[in-house]
Design a protein around this motif. Structure first.
Motif, PDB file in Angstrom:
ATOM      1  N   UNK A  16       0.907  -1.190  -0.008  1.00 53.08           N
ATOM      2  CA  UNK A  16      -0.032   0.049  -0.171  1.00 53.08           C
ATOM      3  C   UNK A  16       0.892   1.345  -0.161  1.00 53.08           C
ATOM      4  N   UNK A  17       0.282   1.972  -0.680  1.00 52.41           N
ATOM      5  CA  UNK A  17       1.311   3.465  -0.763  1.00 52.41           C
ATOM      6  C   UNK A  17       1.212   4.047   0.564  1.00 52.41           C
ATOM      7  N   UNK A  18       0.183   4.085   1.360  1.00 47.95           N
ATOM      8  CA  UNK A  18      -0.171   4.648   2.738  1.00 47.95           C
ATOM      9  C   UNK A  18       1.325   4.019   3.680  1.00 47.95           C
ATOM     10  N   UNK A  19       1.278   2.695   3.703  1.00 50.58           N
ATOM     11  CA  UNK A  19       2.305   2.156   4.451  1.00 50.58           C
ATOM     12  C   UNK A  19       3.572   2.727   3.778  1.00 50.58           C
ATOM     13  N   UNK A  20       4.100   2.679   2.641  1.00 47.99           N
ATOM     14  CA  UNK A  20       5.266   2.996   2.118  1.00 47.99           C
ATOM     15  C   UNK A  20       5.694   4.472   2.420  1.00 47.99           C
ATOM     16  N   UNK A  21       4.685   5.179   2.228  1.00 44.86           N
ATOM     17  CA  UNK A  21       4.904   6.725   2.596  1.00 44.86           C
ATOM     18  C   UNK A  21       5.041   7.046   4.136  1.00 44.86           C
ATOM     19  N   UNK A  22       4.242   6.164   4.796  1.00 40.52           N
ATOM     20  CA  UNK A  22       4.325   6.535   6.288  1.00 40.52           C
ATOM     21  C   UNK A  22       5.910   6.125   6.626  1.00 40.52           C
ATOM     22  N   UNK A  23       6.458   4.986   6.179  1.00 37.64           N
ATOM     23  CA  UNK A  23       7.930   4.722   6.696  1.00 37.64           C
ATOM     24  C   UNK A  23       9.024   5.600   6.095  1.00 37.64           C
ATOM     25  N   UNK A  24       8.783   6.005   4.652  1.00 40.92           N
ATOM     26  CA  UNK A  24       9.457   6.851   3.948  1.00 40.92           C
ATOM     27  C   UNK A  24       9.562   8.103   4.899  1.00 40.92           C
ATOM     28  N   UNK A  25       8.464   8.585   5.098  1.00 42.56           N
ATOM     29  CA  UNK A  25       8.568   9.885   5.887  1.00 42.56           C
ATOM     30  C   UNK A  25       9.278   9.802   7.240  1.00 42.56           C
ATOM     31  N   UNK A  26       9.167   8.448   7.787  1.00 43.61           N
ATOM     32  CA  UNK A  26       9.705   8.335   9.115  1.00 43.61           C
ATOM     33  C   UNK A  26      11.407   8.436   8.949  1.00 43.61           C
ATOM     34  N   UNK A  27      11.585   7.510   7.908  1.00 43.59           N
ATOM     35  CA  UNK A  27      13.053   7.680   7.609  1.00 43.59           C
ATOM     36  C   UNK A  27      13.663   9.221   7.322  1.00 43.59           C
ATOM     37  N   UNK A  28      12.808   9.860   6.351  1.00 40.43           N
ATOM     38  CA  UNK A  28      13.214  11.342   5.916  1.00 40.43           C
ATOM     39  C   UNK A  28      13.211  12.327   7.278  1.00 40.43           C
ATOM     40  N   UNK A  29      12.336  12.087   8.088  1.00 40.05           N
ATOM     41  CA  UNK A  29      12.474  12.527   9.483  1.00 40.05           C
ATOM     42  C   UNK A  29      13.699  12.232  10.409  1.00 40.05           C
ATOM     43  N   UNK A  30      14.197  11.098   9.921  1.00 37.92           N
ATOM     44  CA  UNK A  30      15.145  10.777  10.965  1.00 37.92           C
ATOM     45  C   UNK A  30      16.551  10.241  10.040  1.00 37.92           C
ATOM     46  N   UNK A  31      17.228  11.120   9.482  1.00 46.45           N
ATOM     47  CA  UNK A  31      18.166  10.714   8.489  1.00 46.45           C
ATOM     48  C   UNK A  31      19.028   9.756   8.998  1.00 46.45           C
ATOM     49  N   UNK A  32      19.418   9.549  10.153  1.00 45.20           N
ATOM     50  CA  UNK A  32      20.510   8.443  10.782  1.00 45.20           C
ATOM     51  C   UNK A  32      19.806   7.015  10.428  1.00 45.20           C
ATOM     52  N   UNK A  33      18.521   6.980  10.171  1.00 44.35           N
ATOM     53  CA  UNK A  33      17.888   5.677   9.706  1.00 44.35           C
ATOM     54  C   UNK A  33      18.117   5.304   8.413  1.00 44.35           C
ATOM     55  N   UNK A  34      18.656   6.044   7.282  1.00 45.96           N
ATOM     56  CA  UNK A  34      18.975   5.845   6.239  1.00 45.96           C
ATOM     57  C   UNK A  34      19.899   4.694   5.848  1.00 45.96           C
ATOM     58  N   UNK A  35      21.125   4.722   6.573  1.00 46.27           N
ATOM     59  CA  UNK A  35      22.052   3.976   6.449  1.00 46.27           C
ATOM     60  C   UNK A  35      21.684   2.645   7.054  1.00 46.27           C
ATOM     61  N   UNK A  36      20.730   2.460   8.191  1.00 49.03           N
ATOM     62  CA  UNK A  36      20.184   1.264   8.776  1.00 49.03           C
ATOM     63  C   UNK A  36      19.332   0.591   7.540  1.00 49.03           C
ATOM     64  N   UNK A  37      18.593   1.454   6.924  1.00 49.62           N
ATOM     65  CA  UNK A  37      17.552   1.077   6.092  1.00 49.62           C
ATOM     66  C   UNK A  37      18.402   0.488   4.862  1.00 49.62           C
ATOM     67  N   UNK A  58      10.439   5.047  -2.175  1.00 48.63           N
ATOM     68  CA  UNK A  58       9.536   6.166  -1.736  1.00 48.63           C
ATOM     69  C   UNK A  58      10.482   7.413  -1.036  1.00 48.63           C
ATOM     70  N   UNK A  59      11.307   7.183  -0.248  1.00 45.95           N
ATOM     71  CA  UNK A  59      12.077   8.170   0.253  1.00 45.95           C
ATOM     72  C   UNK A  59      12.702   8.959  -0.858  1.00 45.95           C
ATOM     73  N   UNK A  60      13.540   8.154  -1.876  1.00 46.84           N
ATOM     74  CA  UNK A  60      13.913   9.006  -3.017  1.00 46.84           C
ATOM     75  C   UNK A  60      13.069   9.713  -3.806  1.00 46.84           C
ATOM     76  N   UNK A  61      11.924   9.135  -4.096  1.00 50.61           N
ATOM     77  CA  UNK A  61      10.929   9.726  -4.901  1.00 50.61           C
ATOM     78  C   UNK A  61      10.556  11.145  -4.308  1.00 50.61           C
ATOM     79  N   UNK A  62      10.311  11.075  -2.931  1.00 53.54           N
ATOM     80  CA  UNK A  62       9.803  12.339  -2.394  1.00 53.54           C
ATOM     81  C   UNK A  62      10.961  13.437  -2.136  1.00 53.54           C
ATOM     82  N   UNK A  63      12.489  12.823  -2.063  1.00 54.37           N
ATOM     83  CA  UNK A  63      13.482  13.855  -2.029  1.00 54.37           C
ATOM     84  C   UNK A  63      14.716  13.197  -2.310  1.00 54.37           C
ATOM     85  N   UNK A  64      15.183  13.160  -3.385  1.00 53.88           N
ATOM     86  CA  UNK A  64      16.171  12.486  -4.151  1.00 53.88           C
ATOM     87  C   UNK A  64      17.356  12.849  -3.589  1.00 53.88           C
ATOM     88  N   UNK A  65      17.453  13.981  -2.820  1.00 50.34           N
ATOM     89  CA  UNK A  65      18.727  14.520  -2.145  1.00 50.34           C
ATOM     90  C   UNK A  65      19.274  13.752  -0.934  1.00 50.34           C
TER      91      UNK A  65
END
Length: 191
Positions: A16-37, A58-65
């Motif tokens: 679901x788009x909802x779940x992927x978006x939720x977790x992508x936003x979680x990671x974007x809000x906590x950049x230290x999680x990206x390396x763990x992801x 989804x994280x990269x789609x939202x903000x590729x940087x």
């Protein structure tokens, strides 16, 4: 959040788009999680790695940087990904990087993407084109290779050869994208 906690959280990710978006936003809000992801994404024989790939896409789609500090790791490891459900998002991220790199809009990808990063992406995309992958990774790879082919003149002849060779054996979706890419190559006068 530890890597183990993130791993457990990824059990709740579904298509679901909802779940992927939720977790992508979680990671974007906590950049230290990206390396763990990424660490989880590159556990390539684990089904949870595909869920990490979905969130990463989804994280990269939202903000590729957001990928910038992790470009080395991503491009070094992406060739190891082999589960169908993880290959598609990795191929999509490659396309997102290529689009950002050649965008008319200023962005930091243009400044930090090195020739080595591009070479690794190009190599992975050619692998997706010649390996027995599903249509989506091949379609994203065609687009990525077309984009980088504007800079690397050897790409179009190789891409044309693969597209023409595989055309008759592929699905309608592959054929439609291949026709589109071949038309763009011809339009650029590179054929």
């Amino acid at each position: 959040m530890t890597t183990e906690q993130l791993y457990n959280e990824l059990n709740y990710v579904n298509h679901s788009r909802e779940k992927r978006t939720y977790y992508a936003n979680l990671v974007i809000g906590n950049p230290d999680l990206i390396s763990k992801l990424l660490e989880i994404l590159f556990k390539v024989n684990d089904k949870i790695s595909a869920r990490a790939a979905w969130v990463f896409e989804f994280m990269c789609t939202d903000n590729i940087e957001t990928i910038i500090p992790h470009l080395d790791k991503f491009t070094e490891q992406m060739h190891k990904v082999h589960l169908d459900s993880a290959v598609r998002p990795v191929a999509k991220v490659c396309e997102l990087i290529a689009k950002a790199y050649t965008s008319k809009t200023e962005n930091k990808i243009k400044e930090v993407l090195t020739p080595i990063h591009k070479e690794r992406i190009i190599e992975a995309c050619f692998d997706y084109m010649i390996n027995d992958e599903k249509v989506a990774p091949k379609a994203y790879s065609m687009s990525t290779l077309f984009i980088f082919g504007k800079e690397y003149d050897w790409i179009y002849p190789e891409l044309i050869t693969i597209l023409e060779r595989d055309f008759s054996e592929q699905s309608a979706a592959f054929k439609a994208r291949a026709r589109q890419i071949l038309k763009k190559i011809n339009k650029n006068g590179k054929r």
